[in-house]
Design a protein around this motif. Structure first.
Motif, PDB file in Angstrom:
ATOM      1  N   GLN A  33      49.331  -2.040 -11.513  1.00 56.93           N
ATOM      2  CA  GLN A  33      50.212  -2.526 -10.464  1.00 56.93           C
ATOM      3  C   GLN A  33      51.663  -2.307 -10.842  1.00 56.93           C
ATOM      4  O   GLN A  33      52.481  -1.932 -10.027  1.00 56.93           O
ATOM      5  CB  GLN A  33      49.967  -4.003 -10.198  1.00 56.93           C
ATOM      6  CG  GLN A  33      50.865  -4.553  -9.095  1.00 56.93           C
ATOM      7  CD  GLN A  33      50.458  -5.927  -8.662  1.00 56.93           C
ATOM      8  OE1 GLN A  33      49.602  -6.530  -9.272  1.00 56.93           O
ATOM      9  NE2 GLN A  33      51.066  -6.426  -7.608  1.00 56.93           N
ATOM     10  N   GLU A  34      51.992  -2.543 -12.106  1.00 61.45           N
ATOM     11  CA  GLU A  34      53.364  -2.313 -12.524  1.00 61.45           C
ATOM     12  C   GLU A  34      53.575  -0.829 -12.768  1.00 61.45           C
ATOM     13  O   GLU A  34      52.653  -0.114 -13.132  1.00 61.45           O
ATOM     14  CB  GLU A  34      53.686  -3.096 -13.805  1.00 61.45           C
ATOM     15  CG  GLU A  34      52.973  -2.601 -15.065  1.00 61.45           C
ATOM     16  CD  GLU A  34      51.585  -3.152 -15.214  1.00 61.45           C
ATOM     17  OE1 GLU A  34      50.961  -2.914 -16.266  1.00 61.45           O
ATOM     18  OE2 GLU A  34      51.111  -3.824 -14.272  1.00 61.45           O
ATOM     19  N   LEU A  35      54.790  -0.369 -12.527  1.00 62.07           N
ATOM     20  CA  LEU A  35      55.083   1.026 -12.797  1.00 62.07           C
ATOM     21  C   LEU A  35      55.171   1.249 -14.290  1.00 62.07           C
ATOM     22  O   LEU A  35      55.580   0.354 -15.045  1.00 62.07           O
ATOM     23  CB  LEU A  35      56.405   1.418 -12.125  1.00 62.07           C
ATOM     24  CG  LEU A  35      56.313   1.468 -10.604  1.00 62.07           C
ATOM     25  CD1 LEU A  35      57.698   1.609 -10.015  1.00 62.07           C
ATOM     26  CD2 LEU A  35      55.419   2.591 -10.140  1.00 62.07           C
ATOM     27  N   TYR A  86      34.003   2.135   4.243  1.00 63.22           N
ATOM     28  CA  TYR A  86      33.036   1.384   3.428  1.00 63.22           C
ATOM     29  C   TYR A  86      33.653   1.027   2.081  1.00 63.22           C
ATOM     30  O   TYR A  86      33.588  -0.126   1.636  1.00 63.22           O
ATOM     31  CB  TYR A  86      31.773   2.227   3.234  1.00 63.22           C
ATOM     32  CG  TYR A  86      30.789   1.623   2.254  1.00 63.22           C
ATOM     33  CD1 TYR A  86      29.845   0.687   2.673  1.00 63.22           C
ATOM     34  CD2 TYR A  86      30.806   1.982   0.897  1.00 63.22           C
ATOM     35  CE1 TYR A  86      28.943   0.122   1.768  1.00 63.22           C
ATOM     36  CE2 TYR A  86      29.911   1.433  -0.005  1.00 63.22           C
ATOM     37  CZ  TYR A  86      28.991   0.500   0.435  1.00 63.22           C
ATOM     38  OH  TYR A  86      28.108  -0.059  -0.455  1.00 63.22           O
ATOM     39  N   TRP A  87      34.286   2.016   1.412  1.00 62.74           N
ATOM     40  CA  TRP A  87      34.861   1.762   0.089  1.00 62.74           C
ATOM     41  C   TRP A  87      36.159   0.973   0.180  1.00 62.74           C
ATOM     42  O   TRP A  87      36.486   0.204  -0.747  1.00 62.74           O
ATOM     43  CB  TRP A  87      35.065   3.080  -0.654  1.00 62.74           C
ATOM     44  CG  TRP A  87      33.761   3.651  -1.090  1.00 62.74           C
ATOM     45  CD1 TRP A  87      33.109   4.725  -0.572  1.00 62.74           C
ATOM     46  CD2 TRP A  87      32.910   3.130  -2.127  1.00 62.74           C
ATOM     47  NE1 TRP A  87      31.901   4.910  -1.209  1.00 62.74           N
ATOM     48  CE2 TRP A  87      31.759   3.945  -2.165  1.00 62.74           C
ATOM     49  CE3 TRP A  87      33.010   2.061  -3.004  1.00 62.74           C
ATOM     50  CZ2 TRP A  87      30.724   3.725  -3.062  1.00 62.74           C
ATOM     51  CZ3 TRP A  87      31.977   1.838  -3.903  1.00 62.74           C
ATOM     52  CH2 TRP A  87      30.848   2.658  -3.933  1.00 62.74           C
ATOM     53  N   TYR A  88      36.877   1.117   1.281  1.00 66.61           N
ATOM     54  CA  TYR A  88      38.051   0.259   1.504  1.00 66.61           C
ATOM     55  C   TYR A  88      37.625  -1.207   1.493  1.00 66.61           C
ATOM     56  O   TYR A  88      38.242  -2.058   0.834  1.00 66.61           O
ATOM     57  CB  TYR A  88      38.705   0.630   2.830  1.00 66.61           C
ATOM     58  CG  TYR A  88      39.538  -0.483   3.441  1.00 66.61           C
ATOM     59  CD1 TYR A  88      40.859  -0.687   3.061  1.00 66.61           C
ATOM     60  CD2 TYR A  88      38.985  -1.340   4.405  1.00 66.61           C
ATOM     61  CE1 TYR A  88      41.612  -1.724   3.617  1.00 66.61           C
ATOM     62  CE2 TYR A  88      39.718  -2.362   4.962  1.00 66.61           C
ATOM     63  CZ  TYR A  88      41.034  -2.556   4.568  1.00 66.61           C
ATOM     64  OH  TYR A  88      41.767  -3.570   5.116  1.00 66.61           O
ATOM     65  N   LYS A  92      39.132  -3.979  -1.100  1.00 64.88           N
ATOM     66  CA  LYS A  92      40.262  -4.643  -0.459  1.00 64.88           C
ATOM     67  C   LYS A  92      40.665  -5.946  -1.147  1.00 64.88           C
ATOM     68  O   LYS A  92      41.852  -6.228  -1.342  1.00 64.88           O
ATOM     69  CB  LYS A  92      39.944  -4.912   1.009  1.00 64.88           C
ATOM     70  CG  LYS A  92      41.053  -5.665   1.765  1.00 64.88           C
ATOM     71  CD  LYS A  92      40.659  -5.893   3.206  1.00 64.88           C
ATOM     72  CE  LYS A  92      41.755  -6.634   3.952  1.00 64.88           C
ATOM     73  NZ  LYS A  92      41.945  -8.012   3.448  1.00 64.88           N
ATOM     74  N   ASP A  93      39.702  -6.751  -1.533  1.00 65.36           N
ATOM     75  CA  ASP A  93      39.995  -8.067  -2.107  1.00 65.36           C
ATOM     76  C   ASP A  93      39.839  -8.090  -3.621  1.00 65.36           C
ATOM     77  O   ASP A  93      39.708  -9.148  -4.230  1.00 65.36           O
ATOM     78  CB  ASP A  93      39.090  -9.129  -1.473  1.00 65.36           C
ATOM     79  CG  ASP A  93      39.324  -9.268   0.025  1.00 65.36           C
ATOM     80  OD1 ASP A  93      40.503  -9.218   0.431  1.00 65.36           O
ATOM     81  OD2 ASP A  93      38.338  -9.394   0.775  1.00 65.36           O
ATOM     82  N   LYS A 168      39.046   2.023  -6.376  1.00 63.21           N
ATOM     83  CA  LYS A 168      39.515   0.806  -7.035  1.00 63.21           C
ATOM     84  C   LYS A 168      40.544   0.133  -6.142  1.00 63.21           C
ATOM     85  O   LYS A 168      41.097   0.771  -5.229  1.00 63.21           O
ATOM     86  CB  LYS A 168      40.134   1.129  -8.397  1.00 63.21           C
ATOM     87  CG  LYS A 168      41.381   1.987  -8.318  1.00 63.21           C
ATOM     88  CD  LYS A 168      41.805   2.474  -9.690  1.00 63.21           C
ATOM     89  CE  LYS A 168      40.758   3.416 -10.238  1.00 63.21           C
ATOM     90  NZ  LYS A 168      41.215   4.115 -11.460  1.00 63.21           N
ATOM     91  N   PRO A 169      40.856  -1.140  -6.372  1.00 58.54           N
ATOM     92  CA  PRO A 169      41.891  -1.811  -5.592  1.00 58.54           C
ATOM     93  C   PRO A 169      43.238  -1.108  -5.772  1.00 58.54           C
ATOM     94  O   PRO A 169      43.583  -0.669  -6.870  1.00 58.54           O
ATOM     95  CB  PRO A 169      41.920  -3.225  -6.176  1.00 58.54           C
ATOM     96  CG  PRO A 169      40.573  -3.404  -6.802  1.00 58.54           C
ATOM     97  CD  PRO A 169      40.184  -2.055  -7.319  1.00 58.54           C
ATOM     98  N   ILE A 170      43.999  -1.000  -4.692  1.00 58.22           N
ATOM     99  CA  ILE A 170      45.270  -0.282  -4.730  1.00 58.22           C
ATOM    100  C   ILE A 170      46.426  -1.275  -4.592  1.00 58.22           C
ATOM    101  O   ILE A 170      46.494  -2.017  -3.609  1.00 58.22           O
ATOM    102  CB  ILE A 170      45.371   0.766  -3.609  1.00 58.22           C
ATOM    103  CG1 ILE A 170      44.174   1.712  -3.650  1.00 58.22           C
ATOM    104  CG2 ILE A 170      46.671   1.551  -3.712  1.00 58.22           C
ATOM    105  CD1 ILE A 170      44.119   2.681  -2.479  1.00 58.22           C
TER     106      ILE A 170
END
Length: 287
Positions: A33-35, A86-88, A92-93, A168-170
């Motif tokens: 999440q962090e750059l 489907y993968w979204y 998502k959570d 993976k979660p984005i």
């Protein structure tokens, strides 16, 4: 078994193995999440104009983005969207996710039988003949319609494509008015400066102001995209009508049009090479 059948079987086996390999590699590589900080600066493709912001905190209020995918009503595109959605939903959570809503922007002009399965906005296609056989020109026009008419709750948009698979979660990697984008090695503004100056005059700045990106994957502020989208549409059409530009850019013409439009509106991009993994053969790509 004939030679043709044997070759076809081998081709399918190789393609399946390559896709599986890329999915496994991508799934095991963390999308932070962090750059990245200075220690990983060498692993980034840093834009020559806009410095990569460091020290981003992973704490605080989530900045949700809306995932938008344009598609035709072809069987191929429809199945791609179903797989992607489907993968979204699977990710998502998940941890560090800042994924908000999802919309398939269907530019066929009419509903299909998957409206209840996938959240869908119906966009009108370009007038007959205007795309000159290059169906991708419907993409910016579809975004213009969606941004004008839809009630989008999130402040950011992730422009994706049906062939993307979310593994993976984005998180929201945009920052300080900059978009977050994947740098494509085949988008080369300096190489095509003489062509691009037709659309990006010298008084707008050096040609390196144009980032080596397409419109996808890109996370960008909603208000910024509302300004960019009409320009993106008009430049795409103008590029297609110009024989020199059309010949130079071919199937990536609309990608160049977005990169130019983003630069014209002063929206720079953080070039994040780990945003996506793609095989050498288009169109299979993975977040």
């Amino acid at each position: 078994m004939g030679c043709g059948d044997l070759f076809f079987s081998l081709l399918i086996t190789f393609s399946a193995a390559l896709i599986t390999y890329n999915i496994l590699i991508s799934a095991n590589a963390p999308l932070k999440q962090e750059l990245p900080g200075p220690s990983s600066r060498s692993s980034l493709l840093v834009d020559p104009i806009i410095k990569m912001p460091f020290g981003r905190s992973s704490f605080g209020k989530k900045r949700l983005f809306h995932t938008a995918v344009t598609a035709s009503d072809s069987v191929y595109n429809t199945w791609q969207c179903r797989v992607m959605y489907y993968w979204y939903k699977k990710h998502k959570d998940g941890p560090n996710s800042e994924m908000g809503g999802f919309t398939r922007i269907l530019h066929s002009g009419k509903p299909d039988k998957f409206m209840e399965e996938i959240p869908t906005f119906i966009a009108q296609p370009l007038p007959s003949g205007m795309d000159q056989g290059y169906i991708v020109l419907n993409r910016p026009w579809a975004f213009v319609q969606w941004l004008q008419k839809a009630d989008i709750k999130e402040d950011y948009i992730l422009m994706a494509e049906p062939d993307h698979i979310i593994v993976k979660p984005i998180p929201n990697l945009s920052k300080d008015g900059l978009g977050a984008a994947f740098p494509f090695f085949y988008i080369e503004p300096k190489k095509y400066e003489s062509v691009l100056r037709k659309y990006f005059p010298e008084d707008k700045g050096p040609i390196t102001t144009i980032d080596p990106i397409g419109n996808s994957p890109v996370i960008v502020g909603k208000e910024s995209l509302k300004k960019i989208a009409p320009t993106w549409m008009n430049i795409s059409l103008a590029m297609k009508k110009d024989p020199e530009t059309d010949k130079a850019f071919g199937w990536v013409l609309e990608m160049y049009a977005y990169a130019v439009s983003s630069a014209l509106h002063g929206v720079g991009n953080i070039l994040y090479k780990d945003f996506m993994i793609q095989t050498s053969s288009y169109p299979f790509s993975i977040f």
